[in-house]
Write a protein that holds these residues in place. Structure first.
Motif, PDB file in Angstrom:
ATOM      1  N   GLN A   1      36.140 -19.520 -29.631  1.00 25.69           N
ATOM      2  CA  GLN A   1      36.803 -18.396 -28.967  1.00 25.69           C
ATOM      3  C   GLN A   1      38.228 -18.340 -29.507  1.00 25.69           C
ATOM      4  O   GLN A   1      39.005 -19.282 -29.314  1.00 25.69           O
ATOM      5  N   LEU A   2      38.533 -17.285 -30.215  1.00 22.97           N
ATOM      6  CA  LEU A   2      39.885 -17.132 -30.731  1.00 22.97           C
ATOM      7  C   LEU A   2      40.776 -16.555 -29.641  1.00 22.97           C
ATOM      8  O   LEU A   2      40.322 -16.181 -28.582  1.00 22.97           O
ATOM      9  N   ASP A   3      42.044 -16.466 -29.913  1.00 17.38           N
ATOM     10  CA  ASP A   3      42.991 -15.829 -28.990  1.00 17.38           C
ATOM     11  C   ASP A   3      42.948 -16.471 -27.613  1.00 17.38           C
ATOM     12  O   ASP A   3      42.345 -15.941 -26.681  1.00 17.38           O
TER      13      ASP A   3
ATOM     14  N   PHE B   1      35.079 -18.154 -20.340  1.00 22.62           N
ATOM     15  CA  PHE B   1      34.493 -19.157 -21.228  1.00 22.62           C
ATOM     16  C   PHE B   1      33.168 -18.663 -21.796  1.00 22.62           C
ATOM     17  O   PHE B   1      32.292 -18.213 -21.047  1.00 22.62           O
ATOM     18  N   CYS B   2      33.032 -18.788 -23.089  1.00 22.66           N
ATOM     19  CA  CYS B   2      31.750 -18.545 -23.756  1.00 22.66           C
ATOM     20  C   CYS B   2      31.038 -19.884 -23.884  1.00 22.66           C
ATOM     21  O   CYS B   2      31.656 -20.897 -24.239  1.00 22.66           O
TER      22      CYS B   2
ATOM     23  N   SER C   1      38.247 -27.148 -24.453  1.00 22.69           N
ATOM     24  CA  SER C   1      37.079 -26.651 -23.732  1.00 22.69           C
ATOM     25  C   SER C   1      36.524 -27.747 -22.828  1.00 22.69           C
ATOM     26  O   SER C   1      36.967 -28.885 -22.856  1.00 22.69           O
ATOM     27  N   LEU C   2      35.552 -27.355 -22.026  1.00 24.69           N
ATOM     28  CA  LEU C   2      34.920 -28.335 -21.133  1.00 24.69           C
ATOM     29  C   LEU C   2      34.080 -29.309 -21.951  1.00 24.69           C
ATOM     30  O   LEU C   2      33.355 -28.916 -22.863  1.00 24.69           O
TER      31      LEU C   2
ATOM     32  N   ALA D   1      27.659 -26.279 -24.820  1.00 23.61           N
ATOM     33  CA  ALA D   1      28.923 -26.362 -25.550  1.00 23.61           C
ATOM     34  C   ALA D   1      29.808 -25.230 -25.056  1.00 23.61           C
ATOM     35  O   ALA D   1      29.402 -24.065 -25.065  1.00 23.61           O
ATOM     36  N   PHE D   2      31.007 -25.553 -24.642  1.00 23.12           N
ATOM     37  CA  PHE D   2      31.936 -24.573 -24.094  1.00 23.12           C
ATOM     38  C   PHE D   2      32.971 -24.202 -25.143  1.00 23.12           C
ATOM     39  O   PHE D   2      33.465 -25.065 -25.876  1.00 23.12           O
ATOM     40  N   GLY D   3      33.333 -22.920 -25.170  1.00 23.76           N
ATOM     41  CA  GLY D   3      34.492 -22.520 -25.931  1.00 23.76           C
ATOM     42  C   GLY D   3      35.758 -22.944 -25.204  1.00 23.76           C
ATOM     43  O   GLY D   3      35.718 -23.385 -24.050  1.00 23.76           O
TER      44      GLY D   3
END
Lengths: 115, 116
Positions: free
Chosen positions: A6-8, A90-91, B42-43, A104-106
């Motif tokens: 995830q950018l920005d 969050f993606c 991130s998590l 897997a989290f961004g």
């Protein structure tokens, strides 16, 4: 294994203008993809999810996301931002790996809505 | 759905001490998870809390540092032991209620931990 970009980390939008949060992923397997939102002092809330059905997914609060396999993307959009959309987004990607789901989290996008 | 109560919501702790975080769910759930979110990151999954057996830890996390209890299907605790400033993070409890983890996953509101 899978990963999410995830950018920005911080995104500012004016109220009433479109919101676009970009998410690109990598996965060795057919992924499931999610967007979660976290408002201050609240738990993570599921906005929408893609699990190999329609590629355009509609979620809560007017958000939608389109799964594009060729671009390995799952960008989140909303036509018109509202003040209540100020939150962290969050993606998340998940894919079966040796029989165990792995998420897997961004790193998240902190969205600020300007009146 | 599942309602998760996580406490404390935040704490400031001294180096070398330990903090136990509690996670209470309003229904019986099979799978409970503990995540960490370090500043700007991130998590990351710490471990899966299994009822009636030892927790399953992810690479980089060990039981001596993050002991976990799961005495029943509605409750779990995570202890952050012998804390250092590097342990300053948000810790999140999560539960899966469906047959598929992906389908029904809920999160607590998190514990903001600051270690001085």
């Amino acid at each position: 294994a899978q990963s999410v970009t995830q950018l920005d980390s911080h995104v500012s939008v004016s109220e009433g203008t479109p919101v676009l949060l970009r998410c690109n992923y990598s996965s060795s397997y057919s992924p499931s993809l999610f967007w979660y939102v976290q408002h201050p002092n609240k738990g993570l809330q599921l906005l929408l999810k893609y699990t190999s059905a329609a590629t355009l997914v509609k979620g809560i609060n007017g958000f939608e996301a389109e799964f594009k396999k060729s671009e390995t993307s799952f960008h989140l959009t909303k036509p018109s931002a509202h003040m209540s959309d100020a939150a962290e987004y969050f993606c998340v990607v998940s894919g079966l790996y040796y029989g165990n789901n792995r998420l897997a989290f961004g790193k998240g996008n902190q969205v600020v809505v300007i009146p | 759905s599942a309602v998760i109560s996580q406490k404390p919501s935040r704490d400031i702790c001294q180096r070398g001490t330990s903090l136990t975080i509690q996670c209470q769910v309003d229904s019986q759930v099979t799978m409970m998870f503990w995540y960490r979110q370090q500043p700007g990151q991130s998590l990351t999954l710490i471990a899966t809390a299994n009822q009636g057996s030892e927790a399953t830890y992810e690479s980089g996390f060990v039981i001596d540092k993050f002991p976990i209890s799961r005495p029943n299907l509605t409750f779990s605790t995570l202890t952050v032991s012998n804390m250092s400033p590097e342990d300053s993070s948000i810790y999140l409890c999560s539960v899966g209620t469906g047959g598929s983890l992906n389908e029904k996953l809920f999160f607590g509101s998190g514990t903001q931990l600051s270690v001085l």
